[in-house]
Design an enzyme around this catalytic site. Structure first.
Site, PDB file in Angstrom:
ATOM      1  N   GLU A 163       0.802  -1.227   0.000  1.00  0.00           N
ATOM      2  CA  GLU A 163       0.000   0.000   0.000  1.00  0.00           C
ATOM      3  C   GLU A 163       0.835   1.277   0.000  1.00  0.00           C
ATOM      4  O   GLU A 163       0.763   2.101   0.909  1.00  0.00           O
ATOM      5  CB  GLU A 163      -0.958   0.016   1.195  1.00  0.00           C
ATOM      6  CG  GLU A 163      -1.974  -1.092   1.165  1.00  0.00           C
ATOM      7  CD  GLU A 163      -3.041  -0.967   2.260  1.00  0.00           C
ATOM      8  OE1 GLU A 163      -2.892  -0.105   3.138  1.00  0.00           O
ATOM      9  OE2 GLU A 163      -4.013  -1.725   2.218  1.00  0.00           O
ATOM     10  N   GLU A 373      -5.371  -8.509   0.905  1.00  0.00           N
ATOM     11  CA  GLU A 373      -6.041  -8.168   2.171  1.00  0.00           C
ATOM     12  C   GLU A 373      -7.517  -7.930   1.912  1.00  0.00           C
ATOM     13  O   GLU A 373      -7.885  -7.322   0.907  1.00  0.00           O
ATOM     14  CB  GLU A 373      -5.477  -6.873   2.793  1.00  0.00           C
ATOM     15  CG  GLU A 373      -4.148  -7.007   3.468  1.00  0.00           C
ATOM     16  CD  GLU A 373      -3.629  -5.696   4.071  1.00  0.00           C
ATOM     17  OE1 GLU A 373      -4.427  -4.871   4.558  1.00  0.00           O
ATOM     18  OE2 GLU A 373      -2.395  -5.522   4.040  1.00  0.00           O
TER      19      GLU A 373
HETATM   20  C1  BGP Z   1      -4.302  -1.868   5.529  1.00  0.00           C
HETATM   21  C2  BGP Z   1      -2.913  -2.198   6.021  1.00  0.00           C
HETATM   22  C3  BGP Z   1      -2.863  -3.163   7.151  1.00  0.00           C
HETATM   23  C4  BGP Z   1      -4.017  -3.079   8.124  1.00  0.00           C
HETATM   24  C5  BGP Z   1      -5.348  -2.859   7.450  1.00  0.00           C
HETATM   25  C6  BGP Z   1      -6.470  -2.521   8.399  1.00  0.00           C
HETATM   26  O1  BGP Z   1      -4.311  -0.585   5.018  1.00  0.00           O
HETATM   27  O2  BGP Z   1      -2.138  -2.728   4.976  1.00  0.00           O
HETATM   28  O3  BGP Z   1      -1.616  -3.075   7.746  1.00  0.00           O
HETATM   29  O4  BGP Z   1      -3.754  -2.243   9.162  1.00  0.00           O
HETATM   30  O5  BGP Z   1      -5.278  -1.829   6.498  1.00  0.00           O
HETATM   31  O6  BGP Z   1      -6.364  -1.207   8.771  1.00  0.00           O
HETATM   32  P1  BGP Z   1      -6.773  -0.703  10.184  1.00  0.00           P
HETATM   33  O7  BGP Z   1      -5.962  -1.490  11.141  1.00  0.00           O
HETATM   34  O8  BGP Z   1      -6.466   0.745  10.192  1.00  0.00           O
HETATM   35  O9  BGP Z   1      -8.234  -0.952  10.305  1.00  0.00           O
END
Ligand code: BGP
Length: 473
Positions: A163, A373
């Site tokens: 990202e 993800e």
């Molecule tokens: C993505 C990232 C992750 C994770 C996920 C959830 O952007 O790659 O590392 O954190 O989001 O985000 P959050 O924990 O802010 O809900």
């Protein structure tokens, strides 16, 4: 019969969010170690100092993966763990990831290795401002070379940058990640350098003849127009150029989008092309697009900007941005989508948006896609008898798996699906309140407790999905 036999049913994580052991066995500090120690930067001042202690508990966690039948696990390597100052090899750090990878393979879980998930060595930030200097291209490529040499014969799937749009957007525009500044030109500069580093890493992968596939993971949500009003459609297309194509075109085609570049130029923002840059981008196109999908985004003509975009209760359970004016406000404004419900953190719940994402990537780039993800961040409750009844998560994931199935049926090539996340973990700006895992980890912001693991209802659900290769949802 949508899912092919070797479809990867996986889960994902990131080093800083799970490992802990922040200064053990020769690990150097990362920018996140430094940043999270400054009061006010994270929710309730939580850090990844201990996180969920994967550093000591990886065997137990991988046993749970084996029990579930998980067939892929995406994890990241902490750069300052294997090179404390960003350059000098730390053998103990290198050894740690050998142990993790060996244990995964022994458990029948395909390792998917993310090279960079945001924990830059602090030393490189101090020396030359990290992603803002072209120096990093050489250092990042040397870091990749070490990983390819060490793990290249064990790991077949490689994710370069996680990202890029988010770590730079939050770091250089929204002031929510290090280095906590808001400067659009610096944001574009850091991105150009990160894109060159990404291309250099991919080029090296090919030059070294590593057997496997490599690509970045991009945080993508399809853009929707608020209405059929042509002005809204133009706002939506502007957002698509500047928020999506500006990265994905570089990754998959090795060139910037013509319109996206011009829209920025019209705002006085320029990409600093130097001799050789264009050739390097062309030489480092991806094998697959890693897609991190959480939600879609809806846009409206900026002249009709709404003041009342849903706030939800995110501010109470998270750290939120206070940055108001950014140059692209002239091109588009965000709007509510009246057809979608929101999570507790005010993220739009939109399984169809995943199908749209897969289709748009396929029709513009024609590359295979690894969903690297996807998941639901929610409050979970551990019952007295050690259960977590997370039917809301099962429901969310089920609808997203159905959307993937539909997209495959539409003609998209999907290599696998990594949910975020396997275990509950440290959320950058939400402490331990926002949980994503199939495995509950018993700790909170104030108290690490014993970090005991409990299988949630969703654990057993995903186990069946994997066993039936997506037939039993
Ligand atoms: C993505 C990232 C992750 C994770 C996920 C959830 O952007 O790659 O590392 O954190 O989001 O985000 P959050 O924990 O802010 O809900």
């Amino acid at each position: 019969m949508a899912f092919q036999d070797n479809f990867l049913w996986g889960s994902a994580s990131a080093a800083y969010q799970i490992e802990g052991g922040a200064s053990l066995d020769g690990k150097g500090p990362s920018i996140w170690d430094t940043y999270s120690r400054i009061p006010g930067n994270t929710f309730k001042n939580t850090t990844g100092e201990v996180a969920i202690d994967f550093y000591h508990k990886f065997e137990e966690d991988i046993e749970l993966m084996k029990e579930m039948g998980l067939n892929a696990y995406r994890f990241s390597v902490s750069w300052p763990r294997v090179m404390a100052d960003g350059r000098t090899v730390n053998p103990k750090g290198v050894e740690f990831y050998h142990k993790v990878i060996d244990k995964l393979i022994e458990a029948g879980v395909e390792p998917i290795l993310t090279v960079y998930h945001w924990d830059l060595p602090q030393a490189l930030q101090d020396e030359y401002a990290g992603w803002e200097s072209r120096e990093i291209i050489k250092d990042f490529t040397a870091f990749c070379e070490l990983l390819y040499k060490e793990y290249g014969n064990k790991v077949k799937y490689w994710v370069t940058l996680n990202e890029q749009n988010i770590f730079t957007g939050l770091g250089y525009v929204q002031k929510l990640h290090p280095p906590k500044v808001s400067d659009y030109q610096r944001f574009i500069n850091a991105n150009h350098i990160a894109s060159l580093a990404n291309a250099s890493a991919i080029k090296l992968f090919r030059d070294m003849g590593i057997e496997g596939q490599v690509g970045p993971s991009f945080a993508y949500g399809p853009t929707y127009a608020k209405s059929e009003k042509p002005e809204d459609v133009i706002a939506m297309e502007n957002a698509q150029e500047v928020e999506n194509f500006l990265w994905m075109d570089v990754y998959a085609k090795g060139e910037y989008p013509r319109i996206g570049l011009k829209l920025l130029e019209n705002l006085g923002i320029h990409v600093d092309f130097q001799p050789g840059d264009k050739a390097l981008l062309k030489a480092g196109v991806c094998d697959f697009m890693g897609l991190n999908y959480y939600q879609s985004a809806t846009f409206i003509d900026p002249q009709q900007k709404q003041d009342n975009v849903q706030a939800g209760n995110a501010a109470q359970v998270s750290v939120v941005s206070e940055v108001k004016d950014i140059p692209t406000d002239k091109l588009y404004a965000r709007a509510d989508n009246d057809y979608l419900k929101m999570t507790d953190w005010n993220w739009a719940i939109d399984p169809n948006g995943l199908r749209v994402s897969l289709r748009r990537i396929t029709s513009r780039y024609g590359v295979p896609i690894l969903i690297s993800e996807n998941g639901l961040g929610a409050f979970d409750t551990l019952t007295e008898d050690g259960k977590v009844h997370d039917d809301y998560r099962i429901n969310f994931l089920k609808q997203h798996v159905e959307a993937i199935e539909a997209a495959i049926d539409d003609g998209c090539e999907v290599l696998g699906y990594c949910t975020w996340s396997f275990q509950d973990l440290f959320s950058w700006l939400n402490g331990y309140a926002k949980r994503y895992g199939f495995v509950y980890v018993d700790r909170d912001e104030e108290n690490e407790k014993e970090l005991k693991r409990y299988k949630k209802d969703s654990f057993y659900w995903y186990q069946k999905v994997i066993e039936s290769n997506g037939k039993e949802l």
